[in-house]
Design a protein around this motif. Structure first.
Motif, PDB file in Angstrom:
ATOM      1  N   ALA A  87      24.424 -30.446  23.610  1.00 24.66           N
ATOM      2  CA  ALA A  87      23.696 -31.710  23.678  1.00 24.66           C
ATOM      3  C   ALA A  87      23.898 -32.418  25.010  1.00 24.66           C
ATOM      4  O   ALA A  87      22.974 -33.025  25.534  1.00 24.66           O
ATOM      5  CB  ALA A  87      24.149 -32.613  22.538  1.00 24.66           C
ATOM      6  N   ARG A 137      18.876 -39.275  28.792  1.00 25.02           N
ATOM      7  CA  ARG A 137      17.560 -38.908  29.285  1.00 25.02           C
ATOM      8  C   ARG A 137      16.881 -37.776  28.521  1.00 25.02           C
ATOM      9  O   ARG A 137      15.776 -37.844  28.135  1.00 25.02           O
ATOM     10  CB  ARG A 137      17.610 -38.509  30.767  1.00 25.02           C
ATOM     11  N   ASP A 138      17.602 -36.676  28.305  1.00 24.43           N
ATOM     12  CA  ASP A 138      16.915 -35.537  27.703  1.00 24.43           C
ATOM     13  C   ASP A 138      17.070 -35.544  26.194  1.00 24.43           C
ATOM     14  O   ASP A 138      18.099 -35.937  25.672  1.00 24.43           O
ATOM     15  CB  ASP A 138      17.453 -34.228  28.277  1.00 24.43           C
ATOM     16  N   MET A 175      31.003 -48.726  31.312  1.00 25.71           N
ATOM     17  CA  MET A 175      31.608 -47.416  31.568  1.00 25.71           C
ATOM     18  C   MET A 175      32.467 -47.465  32.814  1.00 25.71           C
ATOM     19  O   MET A 175      33.554 -46.940  32.851  1.00 25.71           O
ATOM     20  CB  MET A 175      30.515 -46.370  31.758  1.00 25.71           C
ATOM     21  N   MET A 204      24.996 -30.945  27.816  1.00 28.49           N
ATOM     22  CA  MET A 204      24.955 -30.012  28.941  1.00 28.49           C
ATOM     23  C   MET A 204      26.314 -29.887  29.627  1.00 28.49           C
ATOM     24  O   MET A 204      26.420 -29.897  30.842  1.00 28.49           O
ATOM     25  CB  MET A 204      23.941 -30.485  30.001  1.00 28.49           C
ATOM     26  N   ARG A 206      24.984 -24.694  32.107  1.00 32.16           N
ATOM     27  CA  ARG A 206      24.311 -25.973  31.923  1.00 32.16           C
ATOM     28  C   ARG A 206      24.923 -27.015  32.842  1.00 32.16           C
ATOM     29  O   ARG A 206      26.121 -27.023  33.059  1.00 32.16           O
ATOM     30  CB  ARG A 206      24.497 -26.440  30.472  1.00 32.16           C
ATOM     31  N   PHE A 249      17.609 -34.003  22.503  1.00 34.00           N
ATOM     32  CA  PHE A 249      18.541 -32.982  22.059  1.00 34.00           C
ATOM     33  C   PHE A 249      17.854 -31.622  22.002  1.00 34.00           C
ATOM     34  O   PHE A 249      18.373 -30.620  22.434  1.00 34.00           O
ATOM     35  CB  PHE A 249      19.088 -33.348  20.687  1.00 34.00           C
ATOM     36  N   GLY A 289      17.746 -29.654  25.012  1.00 30.70           N
ATOM     37  CA  GLY A 289      18.981 -29.075  25.520  1.00 30.70           C
ATOM     38  C   GLY A 289      19.348 -27.762  24.859  1.00 30.70           C
ATOM     39  O   GLY A 289      20.039 -26.948  25.407  1.00 30.70           O
ATOM     40  N   VAL A 290      18.876 -27.557  23.652  1.00 32.10           N
ATOM     41  CA  VAL A 290      19.298 -26.350  22.931  1.00 32.10           C
ATOM     42  C   VAL A 290      18.526 -25.142  23.431  1.00 32.10           C
ATOM     43  O   VAL A 290      17.327 -25.157  23.518  1.00 32.10           O
ATOM     44  CB  VAL A 290      19.054 -26.521  21.422  1.00 32.10           C
ATOM     45  N   GLU A 291      19.244 -24.103  23.735  1.00 35.91           N
ATOM     46  CA  GLU A 291      18.574 -22.885  24.190  1.00 35.91           C
ATOM     47  C   GLU A 291      18.908 -21.757  23.239  1.00 35.91           C
ATOM     48  O   GLU A 291      19.631 -21.932  22.286  1.00 35.91           O
ATOM     49  CB  GLU A 291      19.041 -22.533  25.600  1.00 35.91           C
ATOM     50  N   LEU A 343      26.681 -39.909  38.575  1.00 34.15           N
ATOM     51  CA  LEU A 343      25.670 -40.407  39.485  1.00 34.15           C
ATOM     52  C   LEU A 343      26.217 -41.600  40.263  1.00 34.15           C
ATOM     53  O   LEU A 343      26.018 -41.721  41.475  1.00 34.15           O
ATOM     54  CB  LEU A 343      24.460 -40.816  38.651  1.00 34.15           C
ATOM     55  N   PRO A 388      25.527 -40.890  33.980  1.00 35.47           N
ATOM     56  CA  PRO A 388      25.673 -42.146  34.740  1.00 35.47           C
ATOM     57  C   PRO A 388      26.928 -42.239  35.600  1.00 35.47           C
ATOM     58  O   PRO A 388      26.840 -42.654  36.749  1.00 35.47           O
ATOM     59  CB  PRO A 388      25.694 -43.209  33.646  1.00 35.47           C
ATOM     60  N   LEU A 439      26.405 -49.097  32.225  1.00 34.09           N
ATOM     61  CA  LEU A 439      27.099 -48.671  33.426  1.00 34.09           C
ATOM     62  C   LEU A 439      28.295 -49.545  33.729  1.00 34.09           C
ATOM     63  O   LEU A 439      29.369 -49.063  34.058  1.00 34.09           O
ATOM     64  CB  LEU A 439      26.157 -48.775  34.638  1.00 34.09           C
ATOM     65  N   GLN A 474      24.410 -31.429  33.932  1.00 33.99           N
ATOM     66  CA  GLN A 474      23.767 -32.701  33.608  1.00 33.99           C
ATOM     67  C   GLN A 474      24.023 -33.642  34.793  1.00 33.99           C
ATOM     68  O   GLN A 474      24.880 -34.523  34.718  1.00 33.99           O
ATOM     69  CB  GLN A 474      24.381 -33.226  32.299  1.00 33.99           C
ATOM     70  N   PRO A 475      23.285 -33.474  35.887  1.00 40.14           N
ATOM     71  CA  PRO A 475      23.607 -34.235  37.093  1.00 40.14           C
ATOM     72  C   PRO A 475      23.301 -35.727  36.988  1.00 40.14           C
ATOM     73  O   PRO A 475      23.763 -36.494  37.824  1.00 40.14           O
ATOM     74  CB  PRO A 475      22.712 -33.619  38.177  1.00 40.14           C
ATOM     75  N   ASP A 476      22.541 -36.131  35.981  1.00 46.56           N
ATOM     76  CA  ASP A 476      22.201 -37.547  35.897  1.00 46.56           C
ATOM     77  C   ASP A 476      23.100 -38.321  34.967  1.00 46.56           C
ATOM     78  O   ASP A 476      22.800 -39.446  34.586  1.00 46.56           O
ATOM     79  CB  ASP A 476      20.735 -37.706  35.455  1.00 46.56           C
ATOM     80  N   ARG A 480      20.754 -50.291  30.581  1.00 39.89           N
ATOM     81  CA  ARG A 480      21.463 -49.242  31.307  1.00 39.89           C
ATOM     82  C   ARG A 480      22.524 -49.838  32.223  1.00 39.89           C
ATOM     83  O   ARG A 480      23.622 -49.323  32.352  1.00 39.89           O
ATOM     84  CB  ARG A 480      20.446 -48.458  32.124  1.00 39.89           C
ATOM     85  N   ARG A 528      14.155 -28.709  33.749  1.00 43.08           N
ATOM     86  CA  ARG A 528      14.196 -30.145  33.919  1.00 43.08           C
ATOM     87  C   ARG A 528      12.922 -30.701  34.530  1.00 43.08           C
ATOM     88  O   ARG A 528      12.854 -31.860  34.855  1.00 43.08           O
ATOM     89  CB  ARG A 528      15.433 -30.505  34.724  1.00 43.08           C
TER      90      ARG A 528
END
Lengths: 805, 322
Positions: free
Chosen positions: A681, B28-29, B75, A683, A442, B31, B34-36, A451, A448, B72, A444-446, B68, B53
């Motif tokens: 969750a 973004r995604d 963070m 990735m 898995r 939950f 994401g679960v496989e 990125l 924040p 950012l 998760q390239p996005d 956002r 994706r």
């Protein structure tokens, strides 16, 4: 001494052998003689080869070169890959190890070089693989006198060679870190290369997962952006080991569709696999013999049966211990060439190349290695693979087994269980290994922060124009934040780099690398560097008094210069080795946000994580007695990061649980389930996000110890009992395993209710009785009959925290 | 989710942060996506969704964008705890020297009688033959930093040549980023096929940097293929064990007897320009121009000096410093 002589004279192995053996006969012999230790025996059947002729449109010079190397026809999957690449598509080759994946990209690349003077970039995760590739390409080049120029371009490439490679290299073989730090930020020097770039080959893509994979996906975005500047759209050829979602992973990395080639046409022999559990030596205490004694036995038998054997150990220390035992049997005559070699990171590159060469030539009979040999370095074919301990993932297990097997010959694979709960669980439930699909990769390239780092690097490389996207979205918010921190200057529609700094240096694609240590041999006045150890392993292996082994020759560390990153050691002749005792503890620094969670609370903020080595044990060879302790006085390894955590008040715990030990076990199980839910969750990879259970003030910490029981450690590192603590406020922490955090904790906090719900659902939906690696972590056989199973306890904790079904 | 959002917004307001509600799109995604079906999750009761994706959610609106941004900033703040103190506003000058050739591109020209040079100069000290006086172009750039790579640019190019009986010094510099292309174009016009370049450490620094800038601007590099005399190397060969260092200002002082007063050090040049670019004072930028001017003037003086070495050495074999 007596034990050593006894081992030498052992006729145990001789009794097993009568005539020449192959994988099948040896497997059945071992099963016959040691049936009580073999928990499961099964066969993975081989297949016939499916062949295809060399393609018509292959340039004649290349066809000649291949013929000169004995290749006059292709496997079916190689032909499929050829068709797809010639049709201009991105291709993923996901056939098993040793199926000739290299030819799938070598043919199209060399053809394009010969036909159109096109260029290619190869990316490998390690230098060893890169050098292997170049050697391979140069061989084909020589065989057909093709005139193709292939070079490695990495940290070791000397300065004056670099300009020549930029201007004249047809195939440049490098790694993601080099691409990120040295090639892309200097792309104008590579202008000619980029203008003619046709193929980008990325091998072993299954290693690019979690945060590392997310970084790579962004480096590829920057690469594509720069290629677009030079008017080029390269074609990607990707190779992967067997993972559960190879196509999806490949598509996530390059953000484009791929054609997957997964059916291997290479012929293979049957693989006979044994799951081996060491025998019980003390029935009253339930103690088993050590895994290394069994691995030693099996390897000896296999080597005496003239089977080329590869042993995988879980740690560098274990590699050295096992090598020593095998050398004592096979290499006691030092005049003869060594039949047993060890292989691991930490050896100097020249030494590793030498071992690889010997393996290919077949002059070495047994190799003991860490996971360093899991990846595709060509070491010829082996007849038997022995795993000393479960490697931790199904994919890695099959990857390692895949190393054995020459053409149609049957081969042997043995997995020896250690006393670790996960290994023992596997022995009781072999279906977990055989029927489960391999893990998924898995990314998760996005994320924040990731990125932001890469947009910063991209802005250094080429200015951004308003409306430009990076990845799926508009880059504007990021550009604004960068302008506010004064690295970018906005003028009209353009965002230009103005700071006097080199952003790629501040971004490491992998986690902490704070300077490697070198080990210097000081015996008899020498000053030679004999090994390299990375920062994270240094505290565990280079403390003063440690016995550090190179090719099972012991050296004792006399002085450690921590700041200078040097360890001075002398050759020693003691009969013991050392093993460090370490533990981790966590302290909350600042809480950003919090809310109620059931009867407890959930919060997220900054934490301080300390990993300390408190001392070491001295263990005698062969008998494995603990003959003493030693102190260790090293700086702690500290990590300042972000985390999300859950807590329940003491009154609630006292009401809900019979004893504090029960509550602790419940917390440990809940931590396991939450960790699993969390990494899916966001990735991430398991190592990107770590879990811990402790008291938030840096007081005590709890771990599941080697016997599967929850153990509390007091601040000084000694063991403590739950009932003796004044305040008992266990907390589950999930923290980012990167300095400063990498943006995993905050989203987890916002999704806490979902995580709790999914952790609970996982436990409820699990088919196990008392707990298993799939829900709360492996449980001891003894716990399976308990009334308050670890599973039930964990469930109670999660429900108290507000998880709803 | 809205209950959560409003509670978080309340907390944020309390903390004095951005009052925009935390959009559900921050992560973004979803939950479930994401679960496989991997064993380790045993996702009981969850539908197995496509984890690909493709098929992402649409770009969030402006409200979520500003939320956002706030996220950012916070963070990024965890990792870089640097407080940038705001400089107090003072009145200052924004006057810059020279004429504006085109928007953002300024040009200065001055002439000097000295140094005097013969029609042909001996370049044997640089292991070359000779060059005609009117082909020589001494140049020096001022840049935005030493980091190298594609993120460093030249904001000023100074060049000196012997023209019409005097030493003519021309300088180009930009006051906006957008003027870079015109500056590069103007400089290219000063160069022709016979030009012999003269610099101090230019082979390793200035020339590759300009090559990068021309390449990024998609223009041909006028410097490529021209003979280039880099005075640093001959100076080092001759004076390495004699002087304390071989920096240009040391050579200037010892050979030309020039001592600069109130010179802005080269390391301050990037900041001087950035200050002006961001709307600050131009005082230091003016000093950069003066520094650059003296650099190329001294270059020509040093070249004439070096030209004289061959004769000097022939006269007295133990070639000394004067």
């Amino acid at each position: 001494m007596a034990a050593y002589l006894k081992a030498l004279r052992s006729t145990e192995s001789d009794a097993v052998l009568a005539t020449h053996h192959d994988g099948r006969t040896l497997a059945s012999r071992l099963t016959d003689k040691y049936g009580d230790r073999v928990c499961s025996a099964f066969t993975v059947f081989g297949r016939e080869g499916v062949f295809a002729p060399l393609p018509d449109d292959l340039p004649p010079a290349l066809a000649g070169a291949l013929a000169a190397r004995g290749i006059d026809r292709l496997y079916s999957h190689q032909q499929e890959a050829w068709e797809a690449t010639r049709a201009g598509k991105h291709v993923l080759v996901a056939t098993p190890t040793a199926s000739g994946k290299t030819l799938c990209y070598t043919m199209p690349v060399l053809s394009s070089v010969l036909e159109a003077g096109a260029k290619a970039l190869y990316l490998f995760p390690t230098k060893a693989l890169a050098q292997d590739q170049v050697a391979e390409l140069l061989d084909i080049n020589r065989a057909g006198d093709l005139g193709v120029k292939a070079f490695t371009f990495d940290g070791d490439t000397p300065g004056d060679a670099r300009q020549a490679i930029r201007l004249h290299g047809d195939v440049v073989v490098s790694n993601p870190d080099m691409l990120h730090q040295a090639i892309l930020p200097h792309h104008t020097k590579w202008a000619q290369f980029f203008e003619n770039l046709r193929y980008v080959v990325i091998d072993e893509i299954h290693t690019y997962r979690g945060v590392f994979g997310s970084h790579l996906a962004n480096v590829l975005r920057r690469l594509k952006r720069i290629c677009a500047f030079y008017g080029v759209t390269p074609q990607f050829v990707l190779c992967s080991a067997t993972i559960g979602n190879a196509t999806e992973h490949a598509q996530a990395l390059i953000e484009d569709e791929v054609v997957t080639v997964s059916q291997s046409g290479a012929p293979s022999g049957d693989k006979h696999v044994l799951l081996w559990n060491p025998p019980v030596v003390n029935p009253d205490l339930g103690l088993r013999a050590s895994a290394r004694s069994q691995t030693n036995l099996i390897a000896r038998v296999a080597i005496k049966a003239k089977m080329k054997t590869l042993v995988f150990a879980q740690s560098r220390l274990m590699v050295e211990v096992l090598t020593k035992y095998l050398k004592d049997v096979f290499d006691h005559d030092t005049r003869k060439p060594a039949r047993i070699r060890a292989y691991r990171g930490g050896y100097l590159p020249t030494e590793r190349r030498e071992v690889e060469r010997q393996m290919r030539a077949g002059t070495v009979d047994g190799i003991v290695s860490t996971s360093a040999l899991e990846l595709g370095v060509d070491i010829g074919s082996l007849d038997a693979v022995v795993l000393n301990g479960y490697p931790g993932s199904i994919a890695a297990t099959w990857q390692r087994f895949g190393r054995a097997g020459r053409r149609q010959q049957p081969s042997l694979g043995v997995l020896v269980a250690t006393s670790a709960p996960l290994d023992q669980y596997l022995m009781r439930h072999p279906a977990f290994l055989t029927e489960a699909s391999p893990e998924h990769a898995r990314i998760q390239p996005d994320q924040p922060l990731i990125l932001l780092d890469h947009i910063r690097c991209a802005a250094f490389e080429l200015p951004f124009l308003g409306g430009d996207r990076f990845g799926p979205d508009d880059a504007e918010p990021f550009l604004q934040v960068l302008a506010e921190s004064e690295v970018l200057h906005r003028e009209g529609d353009r965002w230009e780099w103005i700071a006097d700094s080199y952003p790629a240096n501040a971004v490491s694609l992998r986690s902490v690398a704070d300077g490697n240590f070198v080990v210097v041999d000081r015996t008899q006045g020498r000053q030679t560097i004999i090994a390299e150890v990375d920062y994270s392993a240094a505290a565990l292996t280079l403390y003063e008094g440690a016995i550090h082994m190179i090719q099972s020759v012991p050296y004792q560390v006399e002085r450690l210069d921590w700041d200078g990153r040097k360890a001075y050691c002398t050759r020693t002749h003691v009969d013991y080795y050392t093993d460090a005792i370490d533990y981790t503890k966590l302290k909350e620094l600042e809480c950003f946000d919090g809310r109620n969670s059931g009867e407890g609370s959930a919060r997220h903020g900054e934490v301080h994580v300390v990993r300390r080595v408190s001392g070491y044990k001295k263990i005698r060879y062969y008998t494995h007695e603990n003959i003493g302790y030693g102190p260790v006085n090293l700086p702690d390894q500290e990590l300042h990061s972000t985390a999300v955590w859950w807590q329940l008040p003491q009154t609630v715990l006292d009401d809900a649980f019979r004893s504090r030990q029960h509550a602790l076990d419940g917390f440990l199980g809940a931590a396991y389930a939450l960790h699993t839910a969390a990494i899916v969750a966001v990735m991430a990879e398991a190592r990107d996000l770590q879990k811990a259970v402790g008291s938030g003030d840096g007081g005590w910490s709890a771990q599941v110890d080697a016997s599967g029981r929850g153990q509390i450690r007091a601040p000084d590192g000694g063991l403590a009992l739950a009932d003796t603590l004044e305040r008992f406020l266990p907390t589950v922490y999930l923290y980012d395993n990167f300095p400063g955090g990498v943006g995993l904790s905050e989203p987890l906090f916002h999704r806490a209710p979902e995580l709790l719900r999914h952790a609970l659902a996982t436990i409820d939906g699990c088919a196990c009785k008392a707990g298993c690696p799939g829900c709360v972590g492996p449980v001891l056989a003894a716990d399976e009959g308990r009334e308050d199973t670890p599973r039930a306890l964990a469930r109670r904790v999660l429900t108290l925290l507000g998880a709803t079904a | 989710m809205s209950d959560l959002a409003s509670r978080l917004a309340a907390l944020r307001r309390q903390a004095g942060g951005v009052a925009a509600p935390v959009g559900a799109r921050l992560v973004r995604d979803s939950f479930s996506r994401g679960v496989e079906g991997a064993t380790e999750e045993r996702a009981a009761g969850l539908t197995a969704p496509t984890a690909s994706r493709a098929g992402r959610a649409p770009t969030p609106g402006a409200e979520a964008t500003s939320a956002r941004l706030a996220q950012l900033r916070r963070m990024a703040g965890v990792r870089e705890r640097i407080a940038q103190p705001r400089a107090p506003l003072r009145s200052f000058t924004r006057d810059v020297p020279g004429d504006e050739l085109s928007p953002g591109l300024r040009y200065l020209e001055q002439r000097f009688a000295l140094p005097v040079a013969p029609d042909e100069l001996d370049l044997s000290f640089a292991r070359m033959t000779t060059a005609r006086r009117d082909h020589l172009l001494h140049f020096d750039t001022e840049t935005t930093g030493l980091a190298g790579g594609t993120g460093t640019r030249a904001f000023m190019i100074g060049a000196a040549d012997w023209y019409d009986g005097a030493l003519r010094v021309r300088q180009l510099y930009m006051t906006t980023m957008a003027a870079e292309t015109s500056m590069l174009r103007a400089f290219a016009e000063w160069i022709d096929a016979d030009t012999v370049l003269v610099s101090y450490n230019g082979k390793s620094y200035d020339a590759p940097l300009l090559a990068t800038r021309y390449r990024l601007a998609r223009m041909a590099n006028p410097l490529s293929g021209l003979p280039h005399v880099d005075l640093l190397h001959p100076m080092r060969r001759r004076y390495r064990h004699v002087w304390e260092n071989c920096r240009m200002q040391t050579a200037e002082r010892r050979l030309l007897r020039i001592v600069r007063e109130d010179d802005l050090p080269g390391s301050e040049a990037p900041r001087a320009w950035l200050t002006y670019l961001r709307g600050g004072a131009s005082t230091d930028l003016v000093r950069v121009a003066e520094h650059n001017l003296q650099d190329v003037r001294s270059l020509s003086g040093l070249l004439v000096e070096a030209h004289g070495w061959a004769a000097l050495d022939a006269a007295s074999p133990a070639g000394d410093e004067k």
